[in-house]
Design an enzyme around this catalytic site. Structure first.
Site, PDB file in Angstrom:
ATOM      1  N   ASN A   1      46.409  44.381  49.533  1.00 56.14           N
ATOM      2  CA  ASN A   1      47.715  43.718  49.722  1.00 56.14           C
ATOM      3  C   ASN A   1      48.764  44.145  48.698  1.00 56.14           C
ATOM      4  OD1 ASN A   1      46.228  42.314  47.758  1.00 56.14           O
ATOM      5  ND2 ASN A   1      47.419  40.465  48.089  1.00 56.14           N
TER       6      ASN A   1
ATOM      7  N   GLU B   1      38.611  37.524  41.292  1.00 53.59           N
ATOM      8  CA  GLU B   1      39.908  36.944  41.668  1.00 53.59           C
ATOM      9  C   GLU B   1      39.950  36.909  43.188  1.00 53.59           C
ATOM     10  OE1 GLU B   1      42.071  35.654  39.718  1.00 53.59           O
ATOM     11  OE2 GLU B   1      41.388  36.390  37.773  1.00 53.59           O
TER      12      GLU B   1
ATOM     13  N   CYS C   1      47.715  36.555  47.777  1.00 49.16           N
ATOM     14  CA  CYS C   1      46.751  35.471  47.563  1.00 49.16           C
ATOM     15  C   CYS C   1      47.447  34.174  47.148  1.00 49.16           C
ATOM     16  CB  CYS C   1      45.731  35.891  46.519  1.00 49.16           C
ATOM     17  SG  CYS C   1      46.531  36.408  44.988  1.00 49.16           S
TER      18      CYS C   1
ATOM     19  N   GLU D   1      42.582  36.328  34.112  1.00 54.84           N
ATOM     20  CA  GLU D   1      43.161  37.583  33.630  1.00 54.84           C
ATOM     21  C   GLU D   1      44.465  37.269  32.906  1.00 54.84           C
ATOM     22  OE1 GLU D   1      43.428  39.633  37.411  1.00 54.84           O
ATOM     23  OE2 GLU D   1      41.527  40.670  37.049  1.00 54.84           O
TER      24      GLU D   1
HETATM   25  P1  NAD Z   1      37.950  42.480  50.619  1.00 56.88           P
HETATM   26  O1  NAD Z   1      37.057  41.558  49.904  1.00 56.88           O
HETATM   27  O2  NAD Z   1      37.636  42.807  52.021  1.00 56.88           O
HETATM   28  O3  NAD Z   1      38.046  43.877  49.871  1.00 56.88           O
HETATM   29  C1  NAD Z   1      38.468  43.975  48.530  1.00 56.88           C
HETATM   30  C2  NAD Z   1      37.881  45.233  47.929  1.00 56.88           C
HETATM   31  O4  NAD Z   1      36.465  45.092  47.896  1.00 56.88           O
HETATM   32  C3  NAD Z   1      38.161  46.497  48.727  1.00 56.88           C
HETATM   33  O5  NAD Z   1      38.349  47.572  47.841  1.00 56.88           O
HETATM   34  C4  NAD Z   1      36.897  46.669  49.518  1.00 56.88           C
HETATM   35  O6  NAD Z   1      36.640  47.982  49.916  1.00 56.88           O
HETATM   36  C5  NAD Z   1      35.858  46.197  48.518  1.00 56.88           C
HETATM   37  N1  NAD Z   1      34.587  45.755  49.115  1.00 56.88           N
HETATM   38  C6  NAD Z   1      34.394  45.250  50.353  1.00 56.88           C
HETATM   39  N2  NAD Z   1      33.069  44.990  50.533  1.00 56.88           N
HETATM   40  C7  NAD Z   1      32.444  45.330  49.378  1.00 56.88           C
HETATM   41  C8  NAD Z   1      31.090  45.308  48.952  1.00 56.88           C
HETATM   42  N3  NAD Z   1      30.115  44.880  49.746  1.00 56.88           N
HETATM   43  N4  NAD Z   1      30.798  45.730  47.711  1.00 56.88           N
HETATM   44  C9  NAD Z   1      31.781  46.168  46.874  1.00 56.88           C
HETATM   45  N5  NAD Z   1      33.082  46.233  47.236  1.00 56.88           N
HETATM   46  C10 NAD Z   1      33.419  45.816  48.465  1.00 56.88           C
HETATM   47  O7  NAD Z   1      39.408  41.875  50.473  1.00 56.88           O
HETATM   48  P2  NAD Z   1      40.745  42.450  51.095  1.00 56.88           P
HETATM   49  O8  NAD Z   1      40.718  42.129  52.546  1.00 56.88           O
HETATM   50  O9  NAD Z   1      40.940  43.861  50.650  1.00 56.88           O
HETATM   51  O10 NAD Z   1      41.836  41.572  50.339  1.00 56.88           O
HETATM   52  C11 NAD Z   1      42.264  40.349  50.779  1.00 56.88           C
HETATM   53  C12 NAD Z   1      41.598  39.248  49.966  1.00 56.88           C
HETATM   54  O11 NAD Z   1      41.884  39.447  48.590  1.00 56.88           O
HETATM   55  C13 NAD Z   1      42.149  37.887  50.304  1.00 56.88           C
HETATM   56  O12 NAD Z   1      41.097  36.957  50.330  1.00 56.88           O
HETATM   57  C14 NAD Z   1      43.083  37.598  49.139  1.00 56.88           C
HETATM   58  O13 NAD Z   1      43.332  36.244  48.897  1.00 56.88           O
HETATM   59  C15 NAD Z   1      42.330  38.231  48.015  1.00 56.88           C
HETATM   60  N6  NAD Z   1      43.220  38.508  46.892  1.00 56.88           N
HETATM   61  C16 NAD Z   1      43.079  37.752  45.758  1.00 56.88           C
HETATM   62  C17 NAD Z   1      43.922  37.961  44.683  1.00 56.88           C
HETATM   63  C18 NAD Z   1      43.799  37.172  43.409  1.00 56.88           C
HETATM   64  O14 NAD Z   1      44.344  37.623  42.387  1.00 56.88           O
HETATM   65  N7  NAD Z   1      43.140  36.045  43.380  1.00 56.88           N
HETATM   66  C19 NAD Z   1      44.922  38.952  44.759  1.00 56.88           C
HETATM   67  C20 NAD Z   1      45.028  39.671  45.942  1.00 56.88           C
HETATM   68  C21 NAD Z   1      44.165  39.447  46.995  1.00 56.88           C
END
Ligand code: NAD
Length: 566
Positions: free
Chosen positions: A234, A332, A366, A547
């Site tokens: 995102n 996060e 998020c 963080e």
């Molecule tokens: P996601 O969990 O699908 O993927 C995030 C990252 O993890 C990607 O690089 C992905 O390739 C990797 N990943 C996926 N499966 C994995 C595995 N089994 N092992 C290791 N890595 C893996 O999330 P997304 O769809 O990319 O992002 C959206 C989510 O992120 C939403 O839930 C959003 O709220 C959250 N988010 C949180 C914050 C925060 O600071 N709290 C900030 C931005 C986004």
């Protein structure tokens, strides 16, 4: 310089949006004069992409004369898929761009076309990156904080000089508006390096004395080693640099894995690392999917620390894989963030800010608001004005500087977001504007893009999935409440606890409510004003750890207590 190239080649190059405005039709070719503001790097990228077009049999002329140019240098490649030339990324390991033997398609969210190929890395690439990061660690960790700080400052400067091309690339890759990429994503990525370049100079350690036994105790901190950094799609460069900067500032070497959906700006940053003075192996970036390369990174025994930003289900998997190695984890995660609007709120400020907090970046932040609780006495007035303001939140192609919102990240995500609206309808909720109510008008070229209108839902129960689950799209629910106690209980009734906003002019109430909300961040009478020194992170299923200046420093270092008997 004048370049003549076919439409197909021009469409595929990284700076197409800028170049199109400078182009002149000449038969089957377009004559393009790159603008004088083009940086050396932009010119080099363009020449290399055009050159590769040539080697792939594309019709390209330079200086209006056909000329056979040498093959590409590592780092910038275009290849053919069908009739289109695609930007092809490479992993960055030990200071070099390394091709991969398997690739994934990456889509332009505003058209639905494949425009880029991303390495589909796996264990082998992680092994190579670990070897490089291990070899680089003794030298980098031995440098003084001042020396590391200078490198981070140089990198910040280089990113800033490339702000426009990074913003163009981020907007195309992610679907966000060019305005947001220019004003938030890339400036914040620059700031991340500047911030940690400065904060690393100001940490002190503790010391206590026990005179009665003749002892002095103090703590020392040391970098942990190889940091595994995993970031989402995102805010691609913004969140990646929020991890890379503190990790290397503290003396670690890193292996970063950006989201496979948005890898381009991370790859562009790799081109700047050497110029900034980052030694080979200090920052390694491997591209690919979570289950393949992400898990290889998380499971590697020589990576003692994982900093992850993403969804809660992925965090669960990462926790399982890390457990046998007792890794240090920072997680996060998602949110289901409430906005609480009391009857004494200043609606002039509250309404535009709550529209923004609900729909900024297509609702794909998020911290976005997705449950709006409004005190009953002002509910009707709020709803009417809020819907009116939402209808003004313009959906447009990402390159349109007047657009407030661009395209969602992927077809699958668009379908998921839409499915929540269908569920709400079947439960009897009312959709006041947006999806299924208003009409979205897009240019023909963008009809297959992943666009939807900002959508407001009301008459919905607190136990509906739209009020409980993270939708992560341009959808928000508005519901009434009576009392302070009631709204606190309802706001806290979800599994997440990331961010909340409270709107009121009663200072006492603001302090009371903010204290009782189960939320890592509470903004009152504002949204998304960040102070990077202070902790950022969520409670409950929104994450583990924080963080920020001190928190990131503590996470990316190990502490040791030393006792001296004298
Ligand atoms: P996601 O969990 O699908 O993927 C995030 C990252 O993890 C990607 O690089 C992905 O390739 C990797 N990943 C996926 N499966 C994995 C595995 N089994 N092992 C290791 N890595 C893996 O999330 P997304 O769809 O990319 O992002 C959206 C989510 O992120 C939403 O839930 C959003 O709220 C959250 N988010 C949180 C914050 C925060 O600071 N709290 C900030 C931005 C986004």
């Amino acid at each position: 310089m004048l370049l003549s190239l076919s439409h197909e080649v021009l469409e595929s190059v990284t700076y197409a949006p800028i170049l199109f405005t400078q182009s002149l039709e000449t038969g089957t070719f377009l004559s393009v004069r790159p603008p004088p503001t083009f940086t050396d790097w932009q010119m080099r990228t363009l020449e290399l992409e055009v050159r590769t077009g040539l080697t792939q049999g594309r019709e390209v002329c330079r200086e209006n004369q056909r000329e056979q140019l040498p093959r590409r240098k590592a780092g910038v490649v275009s290849t053919m898929a069908g009739t289109k030339a695609l930007l092809t990324l490479e992993n960055f390991i030990n200071g070099e761009f390394v091709p991969c033997n398997s690739y994934l398609d990456s889509y332009d969210p505003s058209t639905g076309d494949v425009y880029c190929r991303v390495p589909n890395s796996g264990k082998e690439e992680i092994e190579a990156a670990v070897e490089a990061a291990r070899a680089a660690f003794p030298g980098w960790s031995a440098r003084s904080p001042q020396e590391r700080s200078q490198v981070l400052h140089r990198l910040a400067d280089l990113l800033e000089q490339s702000l426009e091309e990074l913003a163009q690339a981020e907007s195309r890759d992610q679907g966000k508006t060019i305005t947001l990429a220019r004003t938030m994503d890339i400036p914040r990525s620059v700031q991340n390096f500047r911030f940690f370049a400065s904060s690393i100079l100001h940490h002190t350690s503790e010391c206590t004395q026990m005179d009665h036994v003749g002892c002095l105790h103090y703590t020392v901190r040391a970098p942990v080693g190889i940091a595994g950094l995993i970031s989402p799609w995102n805010l691609p460069l913004y969140l990646l640099t929020w991890k890379v900067a503190p990790a290397i500032a503290a003396g670690n070497t890193v292996i970063a894995k950006p989201s496979e959906l948005t890898s381009v700006t991370a790859w562009m940053m790799c081109k700047l690392l050497e110029r900034a003075g980052v030694p080979p192996g200090v920052v390694n970036i491997v591209f690919g999917t979570g289950p393949r390369v992400g898990e290889a990174l998380v499971s590697h025994p020589e990576v003692p620390l994982i900093s992850f930003t993403g969804s809660q289900p992925t965090a669960e998997r990462i926790t399982q894989l890390s457990a046998p190695h007792c890794k240090k984890l920072s997680l996060e995660l998602g949110g289901k963030n409430p906005a609480i609007i009391f009857e004494d709120a200043n609606l002039e400020e509250c309404i535009p800010t709550t529209v923004k907090s609900s729909f900024a970046n297509q609702g794909e932040i998020c911290l976005c608001t997705s449950r709006i609780f409004v005190q009953k006495s002002i509910y009707s007035e709020f709803l009417e004005k809020f819907v009116e303001a939402t209808r003004m939140w313009k959906v447009g192609v990402p390159s349109d500087p007047s657009a407030s919102m661009g395209a969602l990240i992927s077809k699958a995500h668009l379908e998921k977001v839409r499915s929540y609206i269908t569920k709400a309808r079947t439960e009897g909720a009312r959709i006041l504007c947006g999806e299924g109510v208003d009409t979205l008008s897009l240019p023909p070229r963008n009809q297959a893009g992943y666009f939807m209108l900002p959508t407001v839902i009301t008459d919905i129960k607190d136990d509906s999935c739209c009020m409980k689950e993270e939708i992560f799209g341009p959808v928000t629910c508005v519901v009434p409440f009576d009392s302070e106690e009631e709204v606190i209980q309802r706001a806290n009734s979800v599994k997440y606890g990331l961010a909340a906003t409270v709107w009121s002019s009663n200072v006492g109430r603001i302090h009371r409510v903010a204290k009782k909300l189960q939320s890592g961040l509470v903004w009152t009478n504002c949204w998304l004003i960040r102070e990077l020194n202070l902790p950022f992170g969520g409670m409950k299923s929104s994450g583990v750890g924080r963080e920020g200046a001190k928190d990131s420093y503590e996470f990316f270092t190990e502490i040791k207590t030393i006792t001296i008997k004298h």
